[in-house]
Write a protein that holds these residues in place. Sequence first.
Motif, PDB file in Angstrom:
ATOM      1  N   UNK A 248       0.826  -1.212   0.000  1.00 52.97           N
ATOM      2  CA  UNK A 248       0.000   0.000   0.000  1.00 52.97           C
ATOM      3  C   UNK A 248       0.855   1.254   0.000  1.00 52.97           C
ATOM      4  N   UNK A 249       0.215   2.356  -0.387  1.00 51.83           N
ATOM      5  CA  UNK A 249       0.851   3.639  -0.161  1.00 51.83           C
ATOM      6  C   UNK A 249      -0.082   4.498   0.678  1.00 51.83           C
ATOM      7  N   UNK A 250       0.527   5.286   1.549  1.00 53.60           N
ATOM      8  CA  UNK A 250      -0.242   6.047   2.525  1.00 53.60           C
ATOM      9  C   UNK A 250      -0.870   7.283   1.890  1.00 53.60           C
ATOM     10  N   UNK A 251      -2.139   7.436   2.102  1.00 54.44           N
ATOM     11  CA  UNK A 251      -2.841   8.626   1.633  1.00 54.44           C
ATOM     12  C   UNK A 251      -2.925   9.621   2.786  1.00 54.44           C
ATOM     13  N   UNK A 252      -3.170   9.116   3.960  1.00 52.62           N
ATOM     14  CA  UNK A 252      -3.222   9.954   5.154  1.00 52.62           C
ATOM     15  C   UNK A 252      -2.937   9.065   6.339  1.00 52.62           C
ATOM     16  N   UNK A 253      -2.595   9.660   7.429  1.00 52.41           N
ATOM     17  CA  UNK A 253      -2.426   8.829   8.617  1.00 52.41           C
ATOM     18  C   UNK A 253      -2.774   9.624   9.849  1.00 52.41           C
ATOM     19  N   UNK A 254      -2.894   8.906  10.924  1.00 50.69           N
ATOM     20  CA  UNK A 254      -3.239   9.547  12.182  1.00 50.69           C
ATOM     21  C   UNK A 254      -2.453   8.860  13.281  1.00 50.69           C
ATOM     22  N   UNK A 255      -1.766   9.636  14.031  1.00 48.57           N
ATOM     23  CA  UNK A 255      -1.019   9.093  15.162  1.00 48.57           C
ATOM     24  C   UNK A 255      -1.324   9.953  16.374  1.00 48.57           C
ATOM     25  N   UNK A 256      -1.856   9.319  17.387  1.00 47.65           N
ATOM     26  CA  UNK A 256      -2.199  10.044  18.607  1.00 47.65           C
ATOM     27  C   UNK A 256      -1.618   9.329  19.804  1.00 47.65           C
ATOM     28  N   UNK A 257      -0.951  10.081  20.636  1.00 43.90           N
ATOM     29  CA  UNK A 257      -0.390   9.507  21.855  1.00 43.90           C
ATOM     30  C   UNK A 257      -1.200  10.039  23.034  1.00 43.90           C
ATOM     31  N   UNK A 258      -1.834   9.124  23.761  1.00 46.14           N
ATOM     32  CA  UNK A 258      -2.599   9.524  24.943  1.00 46.14           C
ATOM     33  C   UNK A 258      -1.687   9.344  26.143  1.00 46.14           C
ATOM     34  N   UNK A 259      -1.333  10.446  26.763  1.00 45.60           N
ATOM     35  CA  UNK A 259      -0.265  10.415  27.758  1.00 45.60           C
ATOM     36  C   UNK A 259      -0.642  11.046  29.082  1.00 45.60           C
ATOM     37  N   UNK A 260       0.166  10.698  30.076  1.00 40.49           N
ATOM     38  CA  UNK A 260       0.082  11.426  31.348  1.00 40.49           C
ATOM     39  C   UNK A 260       1.482  11.917  31.676  1.00 40.49           C
ATOM     40  N   UNK A 261       1.546  12.957  32.494  1.00 39.66           N
ATOM     41  CA  UNK A 261       2.845  13.542  32.852  1.00 39.66           C
ATOM     42  C   UNK A 261       3.747  12.453  33.432  1.00 39.66           C
ATOM     43  N   UNK A 262       4.986  12.443  32.998  1.00 42.75           N
ATOM     44  CA  UNK A 262       5.918  11.431  33.472  1.00 42.75           C
ATOM     45  C   UNK A 262       6.154  11.613  34.965  1.00 42.75           C
ATOM     46  N   UNK A 263       6.234  10.506  35.674  1.00 41.85           N
ATOM     47  CA  UNK A 263       6.406  10.598  37.132  1.00 41.85           C
ATOM     48  C   UNK A 263       7.867  10.730  37.499  1.00 41.85           C
TER      49      UNK A 263
END
Lengths: 140, 140
Positions: free
Chosen positions: B125-140
Motif C-alpha cells: 500500500x501507499x499512505x494517503x493519510x495517517x493519524x497518530x495520537x499519543x494519549x499520555x500522562x505527565x511522566x512521574x
Amino acid sequence: MSTKFFINNEDQILRDTGLRVTKQRLAIVRVLFEAEDHPDAEQVLARARERDASVSQATTYRTLAALAEKGVLQTHTFDGGVTRYEVSNRPHHDHLIDIETGDVMEFVSEEIERLQRRVAAEHGYEIVAHRLELYCRKAS
Amino acid sequence: MSTKFFINNEDQILRDTGLRVTKQRLAIVRVLFEAEDHPDAEQVLARARERDASVSQATTYRTLAALAEKGVLQTHTFDGGVTRYEVSNRPHHDHLIDIETGDVMEFVSEEIERLQRRVAAEHGYEIVAHRLELYCRKAS
DNA sequence: AATGCTTGTGAGAATTATTCTCATTTAACT
DNA sequence: AGTTAAATGAGAATAATTCTCACAAGCATT
C-alpha cells in the motif's frame, strides 16, 4: 471430563470483570471473541441475536461500554465513523485501513513504538495508550 | 497600496475551492485560520458569531464539511469524541493528548513517518493519510 | 445597476449513534 | 426457596450532525 470442570471461557471473563453472567452478555462476549473484524455496536447486536434473540440494543451498548471500561475491549473510531470494538487480550497492533474497500489490516512495529515513547518522553510524558492508523490505497 | 490589490486571504481560499464568498463563510474561515487549537463545530459556530451574528449552525456544519472535502481542513476525532477541525495548510504533525487536562500538543517525527511508509509498502500500500495520537500522562 | 440563474442561507425537522429511565426479571448469595 | 442488588427490554431522551425548503444573496452578463 465432566463439563463441570470446563466452565466457559466467556463465563470467566464476565466474572473476572465483576459482571454478572447473563445469557445476553454471554452471547455478546462470544460474538466479540470469535469476531475477526472490528464490528460496531449494531453488528455486535445482530450477531448476538443469532445466538440469543433476547439480546437488546440497550444491553449491547451497556455491555460493550462495561467491557471497554474494564479493559477487556478496545474501542476504535476510524475517521469520524461509528465506534468499533475488538478484544484487547490480543497482542497490541495498529491499523492499516484500505480507503477504497474499508478493509482493516493490523500491524505492529516495535521500532515505531519505541520512537513514540521517545517523543512522549521528550515532552515530559509517558504513554498510556496510543492510536496509529494508516489510511492507504493499493500501491500503483 | 489600494485595498483593491489586497483581496482578503480568506476570500481567496473560498474562491479557490469553488465556493461562493459569503459573509458567513468568511467569518467561519477567519475563525479557523486564527485558531490555535482544534475547535469542534460548536466552538467554530460560537466564535464565528462573534464576528457575524447571522452565522447559523447549519451553515457552520456545511462550510466545515465543504472545506474538509476540498482538503482545506483536516478533521480529527480524538477517542470517540466530537469532530474537531484544523487548517491543513500547516506543516504536518501528529498529536499528543494529555489525558488528564485534555490539552493537545503537536509533534512531528520524520523517523516515524518513514517507518510508516515502510510498513504500508510491506503490505503493498501507499499512505494517503495517517493519524497518530499519543494519549499520555505527565511522566512521574 | 438591473437581470437571471445558481448557490447559499436560517430555522427547524429529521437522522444517527448512543445513553438514560423505569418497571420487571434474574443472578448470586444465603 | 428467599432476599437483594444488579441486569434487562422497551422506548424515551440526548447529542452531534445532516437534511428540507422557502427565501436571500453571489456573480456573470447585460
